[in-house]
Design a protein around this motif. Structure first.
Motif, PDB file in Angstrom:
ATOM      1  N   THR A  10       0.875  -1.170   0.000  1.00 29.60           N
ATOM      2  CA  THR A  10       0.000   0.000   0.000  1.00 29.60           C
ATOM      3  C   THR A  10       0.915   1.222   0.000  1.00 29.60           C
ATOM      4  N   ASP A  11       0.395   2.362   0.364  1.00 31.86           N
ATOM      5  CA  ASP A  11       1.195   3.583   0.340  1.00 31.86           C
ATOM      6  C   ASP A  11       2.245   3.569   1.447  1.00 31.86           C
ATOM      7  N   ASP A  12       3.397   4.166   1.151  1.00 32.01           N
ATOM      8  CA  ASP A  12       4.497   4.139   2.112  1.00 32.01           C
ATOM      9  C   ASP A  12       4.157   4.830   3.426  1.00 32.01           C
ATOM     10  N   ALA A  13       3.336   5.856   3.390  1.00 33.17           N
ATOM     11  CA  ALA A  13       2.951   6.540   4.625  1.00 33.17           C
ATOM     12  C   ALA A  13       2.195   5.593   5.555  1.00 33.17           C
ATOM     13  N   ILE A  14       1.311   4.796   4.986  1.00 35.50           N
ATOM     14  CA  ILE A  14       0.539   3.839   5.781  1.00 35.50           C
ATOM     15  C   ILE A  14       1.456   2.752   6.331  1.00 35.50           C
ATOM     16  N   LEU A  15       2.342   2.241   5.476  1.00 32.22           N
ATOM     17  CA  LEU A  15       3.268   1.195   5.905  1.00 32.22           C
ATOM     18  C   LEU A  15       4.199   1.705   7.006  1.00 32.22           C
ATOM     19  N   ALA A  16       4.639   2.958   6.871  1.00 29.00           N
ATOM     20  CA  ALA A  16       5.508   3.547   7.897  1.00 29.00           C
ATOM     21  C   ALA A  16       4.786   3.630   9.236  1.00 29.00           C
ATOM     22  N   GLY A  17       3.505   3.946   9.186  1.00 30.81           N
ATOM     23  CA  GLY A  17       2.711   4.006  10.407  1.00 30.81           C
ATOM     24  C   GLY A  17       2.639   2.659  11.109  1.00 30.81           C
ATOM     25  N   PHE A  18       2.443   1.587  10.330  1.00 30.16           N
ATOM     26  CA  PHE A  18       2.413   0.252  10.915  1.00 30.16           C
ATOM     27  C   PHE A  18       3.775  -0.126  11.492  1.00 30.16           C
ATOM     28  N   ALA A  19       4.836   0.115  10.729  1.00 32.66           N
ATOM     29  CA  ALA A  19       6.178  -0.262  11.160  1.00 32.66           C
ATOM     30  C   ALA A  19       6.607   0.483  12.421  1.00 32.66           C
ATOM     31  N   ALA A  20       6.065   1.683  12.606  1.00 33.43           N
ATOM     32  CA  ALA A  20       6.456   2.511  13.745  1.00 33.43           C
ATOM     33  C   ALA A  20       5.717   2.153  15.029  1.00 33.43           C
ATOM     34  N   GLN A  21       4.660   1.350  14.937  1.00 31.14           N
ATOM     35  CA  GLN A  21       3.934   0.969  16.140  1.00 31.14           C
ATOM     36  C   GLN A  21       4.853   0.220  17.105  1.00 31.14           C
ATOM     37  N   LYS A  22       4.687   0.485  18.367  1.00 28.89           N
ATOM     38  CA  LYS A  22       5.576  -0.083  19.384  1.00 28.89           C
ATOM     39  C   LYS A  22       5.637  -1.600  19.300  1.00 28.89           C
ATOM     40  N   GLU A  23       4.478  -2.230  19.115  1.00 28.20           N
ATOM     41  CA  GLU A  23       4.445  -3.692  19.101  1.00 28.20           C
ATOM     42  C   GLU A  23       5.023  -4.301  17.823  1.00 28.20           C
ATOM     43  N   HIS A  24       5.271  -3.460  16.808  1.00 31.52           N
ATOM     44  CA  HIS A  24       5.791  -3.967  15.537  1.00 31.52           C
ATOM     45  C   HIS A  24       7.238  -3.568  15.269  1.00 31.52           C
ATOM     46  N   GLN A  25       7.781  -2.727  16.101  1.00 29.97           N
ATOM     47  CA  GLN A  25       9.135  -2.226  15.850  1.00 29.97           C
ATOM     48  C   GLN A  25      10.141  -3.374  15.800  1.00 29.97           C
ATOM     49  N   GLY A  26      10.925  -3.383  14.733  1.00 35.39           N
ATOM     50  CA  GLY A  26      11.932  -4.418  14.557  1.00 35.39           C
ATOM     51  C   GLY A  26      11.450  -5.646  13.809  1.00 35.39           C
ATOM     52  N   LYS A  27      10.152  -5.744  13.567  1.00 34.89           N
ATOM     53  CA  LYS A  27       9.602  -6.927  12.901  1.00 34.89           C
ATOM     54  C   LYS A  27       9.481  -6.753  11.387  1.00 34.89           C
ATOM     55  N   PHE A  28       9.253  -5.527  10.949  1.00 36.14           N
ATOM     56  CA  PHE A  28       8.993  -5.271   9.534  1.00 36.14           C
ATOM     57  C   PHE A  28       9.897  -4.156   9.006  1.00 36.14           C
ATOM     58  N   LYS A  29      10.013  -4.112   7.684  1.00 39.71           N
ATOM     59  CA  LYS A  29      10.784  -3.042   7.044  1.00 39.71           C
ATOM     60  C   LYS A  29      10.134  -2.670   5.717  1.00 39.71           C
ATOM     61  N   LEU A  30      10.328  -1.430   5.302  1.00 39.26           N
ATOM     62  CA  LEU A  30       9.888  -0.981   3.980  1.00 39.26           C
ATOM     63  C   LEU A  30      10.995  -1.271   2.970  1.00 39.26           C
ATOM     64  N   THR A  31      10.622  -1.667   1.782  1.00 38.40           N
ATOM     65  CA  THR A  31      11.629  -1.951   0.762  1.00 38.40           C
ATOM     66  C   THR A  31      12.185  -0.677   0.143  1.00 38.40           C
ATOM     67  N   GLY A  32      11.455   0.446   0.282  1.00 34.71           N
ATOM     68  CA  GLY A  32      11.927   1.715  -0.271  1.00 34.71           C
ATOM     69  C   GLY A  32      11.690   1.859  -1.755  1.00 34.71           C
ATOM     70  N   LEU A  33      10.818   1.017  -2.321  1.00 37.78           N
ATOM     71  CA  LEU A  33      10.509   1.095  -3.755  1.00 37.78           C
ATOM     72  C   LEU A  33       9.388   2.110  -3.980  1.00 37.78           C
ATOM     73  N   LYS A  34       9.623   3.085  -4.791  1.00 43.34           N
ATOM     74  CA  LYS A  34       8.574   4.051  -5.143  1.00 43.34           C
ATOM     75  C   LYS A  34       7.860   3.535  -6.379  1.00 43.34           C
ATOM     76  N   LEU A  35       6.861   2.687  -6.149  1.00 45.53           N
ATOM     77  CA  LEU A  35       6.200   1.967  -7.240  1.00 45.53           C
ATOM     78  C   LEU A  35       5.140   2.801  -7.944  1.00 45.53           C
TER      79      LEU A  35
END
Length: 278
Positions: A195-220
């Motif tokens: 989905t959009d990087d802003a949304i993905l960043a929001g999920f990745a930044a959640q305390k319970e998810h930190q360290g579990k996920f990463k964004l690939t950095g692809l501007k698709l």
């Protein structure tokens, strides 16, 4: 004598009632309201950092801050806002049916949607990206998804973009909300969430998810977010555009970005030029 006293009392009551009504009309409420001093705005309820309804009933995120700012410029206090959930597949229906005054819900402006509703803005430029598990090393470009299980949300432009343009052979699974995709990614049932990087960043930044996920950095793709409103409502479009311009100039836009995405080290684009004016 009794009749005269009664007339005086009646006159006093009537005068007081008239004054009370006049004060009510002049004070407190919105000067551009719908009669009851309330405004209904559609947002997402399941996008941390963008639009989220928390377990204790609070509403947070960049879109919530933007919507609250616009509402204030239209004459409504934050307490006058009634938030309504606006899932991706239901946004046009909510607008056309008059269930909301406008929608601020990571709502990408495109020609297909503009045939059904009008937009103000854009107020933010996101890009489609991929969220993967931190140990994922085989997904480095869009074509890698052709042999993978990919999750997205029903009605989103991201899902359509993948199937039509990026990875037509991907095993695409669509759900009603991003939280379902995130659960699948965490459990290993799917390989990536798009989905959009802003949304993905929001999920990745959640305390319970930190360290579990990463964004690939692809501007698709480019995803210009707009404010969705009823087709033909040029007056409201103009008022919202004016509010968005003020929001950018007075520093509020930058503050909202920092408040909601700062902890994710998200590299956002500058505030976009407003183009939806007719």
């Amino acid at each position: 004598m009794f009749t005269m006293k009664l007339r005086k009392a009646t006159l006093t009551i009537a005068t007081g009632l008239t004054l009370s009504l006049a004060l009510t009309a002049c004070g407190g409420g919105s000067d551009s309201g719908d009669g009851d001093g309330k405004i209904t705005i559609g947002i997402k309820f399941d996008q941390p950092g963008v639009g989220l309804k928390t377990p204790d009933g609070e509403y947070t995120g960049f879109d919530v801050d933007v919507a609250t700012y616009i509402a204030k410029e239209l004459g409504y206090d934050a307490k006058d806002i009634e938030w309504k959930q606006a899932p991706s597949a239901e946004r046009e229906n909510l607008i056309r049916n008059g269930d909301v005054e406008f929608v601020v819900a990571s709502y990408t402006i495109n020609d297909e949607r503009k045939a059904k509703v009008d937009f103000a803005g854009p107020y933010f430029l996101a890009h489609q990206d991929l969220l993967v598990r931190t140990d994922e090393t085989k997904i480095t470009k869009a074509e890698d998804l052709n042999s993978k299980k990919l999750c997205s949300v029903t009605g989103s432009t991201s899902a359509q973009n993948v199937k039509k343009e990026l990875a037509p052979d991907a095993d695409l699974q669509e759900f009603g909300g991003y939280s379902e995709c995130l659960n699948g990614l965490q459990s290993g049932a799917v390989d990536a969430l798009t989905t959009d990087d802003a949304i993905l960043a929001g999920f990745a930044a959640q305390k319970e998810h930190q360290g579990k996920f990463k964004l690939t950095g692809l501007k698709l793709s480019n995803e210009p977010y707009g404010i969705g409103l009823k087709k033909g409502d040029k007056e409201l479009q103009g008022k919202i555009n004016k509010a968005l311009e003020k929001m950018q100039k007075d520093g509020s836009w930058d503050k909202f970005v920092k408040d909601n995405f700062g902890s994710a080290n998200y590299k956002n684009e500058p505030a976009p030029e407003i183009t939806e004016t007719s």
